[in-house]
Design a protein around this motif. Structure first.
Motif, PDB file in Angstrom:
ATOM      1  N   ALA A  21       0.823  -1.194   0.000  1.00 56.26           N
ATOM      2  CA  ALA A  21       0.000   0.000   0.000  1.00 56.26           C
ATOM      3  C   ALA A  21       0.857   1.243   0.000  1.00 56.26           C
ATOM      4  O   ALA A  21       1.806   1.373   0.743  1.00 56.26           O
ATOM      5  CB  ALA A  21      -0.913   0.006   1.218  1.00 56.26           C
ATOM      6  N   VAL A 235      -3.865   5.295   5.690  1.00 54.26           N
ATOM      7  CA  VAL A 235      -3.268   4.427   4.668  1.00 54.26           C
ATOM      8  C   VAL A 235      -3.267   5.150   3.328  1.00 54.26           C
ATOM      9  O   VAL A 235      -4.290   5.700   2.910  1.00 54.26           O
ATOM     10  CB  VAL A 235      -4.056   3.098   4.544  1.00 54.26           C
ATOM     11  N   ARG A 300      -0.266  -6.219   0.105  1.00 62.39           N
ATOM     12  CA  ARG A 300      -1.727  -6.150   0.105  1.00 62.39           C
ATOM     13  C   ARG A 300      -2.342  -7.236   0.973  1.00 62.39           C
ATOM     14  O   ARG A 300      -3.334  -6.999   1.678  1.00 62.39           O
ATOM     15  CB  ARG A 300      -2.235  -6.266  -1.330  1.00 62.39           C
ATOM     16  N   LEU A 303      -2.460  -6.028   4.540  1.00 59.43           N
ATOM     17  CA  LEU A 303      -3.015  -4.717   4.837  1.00 59.43           C
ATOM     18  C   LEU A 303      -4.237  -4.807   5.755  1.00 59.43           C
ATOM     19  O   LEU A 303      -4.430  -3.948   6.634  1.00 59.43           O
ATOM     20  CB  LEU A 303      -3.381  -4.019   3.528  1.00 59.43           C
ATOM     21  N   THR A 325      -9.384   3.268   0.319  1.00 61.90           N
ATOM     22  CA  THR A 325      -9.000   2.900   1.682  1.00 61.90           C
ATOM     23  C   THR A 325     -10.149   3.021   2.684  1.00 61.90           C
ATOM     24  O   THR A 325     -10.260   2.165   3.574  1.00 61.90           O
ATOM     25  CB  THR A 325      -7.776   3.708   2.153  1.00 61.90           C
TER      26      THR A 325
END
Length: 421
Positions: A21, A235, A300, A303, A325
């Motif tokens: 990310a 993020v 990812r 995340l 996000t």
């Protein structure tokens, strides 16, 4: 249906090899060149869902490396085709423009002579739209366009005309809105922007993007944290427009909470990143350096664990055409404090799934975060409502079903009427 998806500068194959990310990663990170944003994720997950619903999908992206094969099958059932148009290296939008006609001619030739003629072509981003309209007119294929970002909106929201993109972009975006068979818009704000450009409202279909609920869900691993200290998470890419400076400036109003920033280059490269250094210096000047932590890029697949570790997700960009996000956080059961811009104003329902504040207002942001962290009942209610909203409105299944209806309608309009007996 046979569906061609054109994403000339943001290949869905980047999802498989992304760094994480905010770097070449998920959510609102950048990959594939100027304007890519989360487009590679969007195209990959939409294509996979369309295949799952029985469609035949091919994705076309520009060959930006000589090592790439002509076509790559994916594990999700669609193919990625690499179009030879211009030099086999990454190019910014301004340098791409002279090669988009070549891209369109290659597509038209493939569709006419290659044995696979799509029923509809869906272009992603304005540069893809130019190539796709070129091809569609020559091959008799109806064209649908998703802008993903509009140059005029970016320049106005960021108060800097340089963000409008290369010369002529505004005119191209206006012309494309009138030339394509349907424009897929992702937020109410985008509808207004396009109306101001002169695009007829009748040409638009509002279809918000989805979120991957297999990855982003409330249950699963949780990133390590100090249970005695509330966690505020943000993020995205390390860029001024993401509003990270406002998040840091808001932290003095949120005593004892830690602020974790996920995004940017891998953690080992953060010391060399100019924006990361500026954030660190800002945290020191605000007296919160001991409570602000930059994590860097996160794969990812990992995340969601960071979302689940947060008490509040903050999304504070100055400009955000859609904003993935907040959706990912909501899907993980996290309440959101977001800025009242773009797609965030649609996805986050103020007072129901989260709180909205004006952009560039660290005072309002700090008050909203402090208020939410102090109210466990409100956070639980927001998280519950956020999950319901994701499941009812923002699944990829719903998105693909709505787009299938759009594709069918433009395909039916493009087909000649049957001859009368």
């Amino acid at each position: 249906m046979r569906i061609a998806m054109i994403s000339e500068h943001a290949s869905p194959l980047a999802v498989l090899g992304e760094q994480g990310a905010g770097g070449q990663g998920a959510g609102d990170g950048a990959t594939g060149g100027e304007g890519a944003g989360g487009q590679h994720v969007h195209v990959a997950e939409l294509a996979a869902e369309l295949v799952g619903q029985g469609h035949d999908v091919r994705v076309y992206t520009r060959r930006d490396s000589p090592a790439l094969p002509d076509a790559v099958p994916t594990g999700d059932g669609y193919q990625v085709w690499h179009v030879p148009a211009g030099p086999a290296r990454r190019l910014p939008s301004a340098e791409l423009l002279p090669h988009l006609g070549e891209f369109g001619r290659w597509l038209a030739g493939q569709w006419r002579d290659g044995g696979w003629l799509p029923d509809v072509a869906h272009a992603h981003f304005w540069t893809s739209g130019l190539a796709t309209v070129h091809a569609g007119r020559r091959a008799g294929v109806p064209v649908v366009l998703t802008y993903h970002a509009l140059g005029a909106a970016a320049a106005r929201r960021q108060r800097d005309p340089r963000h409008a993109g290369p010369p002529g972009r505004l005119g191209y975006e206006r012309a494309l809105g009138r030339a394509v068979d349907r424009v897929v818009v992702q937020s109410q704000e985008e509808v207004g922007e396009l109306v101001r450009l002169g695009v007829p409202r009748s040409r638009m279909a509002l279809v918000p993007a989805g979120v991957n609920e297999r990855i982003f869900r409330p249950d699963g691993p949780v990133a390590p944290r100090d249970p005695a200290r509330p966690r505020v998470l943000t993020v995205g890419r390390l860029a001024e427009r993401m509003g990270l400076q406002e998040v840091v400036r808001a932290m003095p109003a949120v005593p004892d909470a830690e602020c974790v920033i996920v995004g940017g280059p891998p953690v080992g490269l953060l010391p060399a990143d100019g924006f990361a250094r500026r954030l660190t210096a800002l945290a020191e000047s605000c007296g919160v350096a001991d409570r602000v932590r930059l994590v860097g890029a996160v794969p990812r697949a990992e995340l969601a664990a960071w979302y689940r570790s947060a008490d509040v997700l903050v999304a504070a960009p100055w400009h955000e055409p859609f904003g993935l996000t907040p959706l990912e956080g909501m899907a993980c059961g996290v309440p959101v404090v977001g800025t009242d811009v773009g797609g965030i104003a649609d996805t986050v329902v103020d007072g129901l799934t989260g709180d909205l504040v004006p952009p560039r207002d660290p005072r309002a942001l700090g008050v909203a975060i402090r208020r939410l962290l102090a109210d466990n009942v409100r956070r639980f209610a927001y998280a519950t409502a956020a999950l319901d909203r994701i499941r009812s409105r923002y699944s990829w299944r719903r998105c693909a079903e709505q787009l299938s209806a759009v594709y069918a309608s433009v395909g039916a309009a493009a087909r000649p009427a049957p001859a009368m007996a």
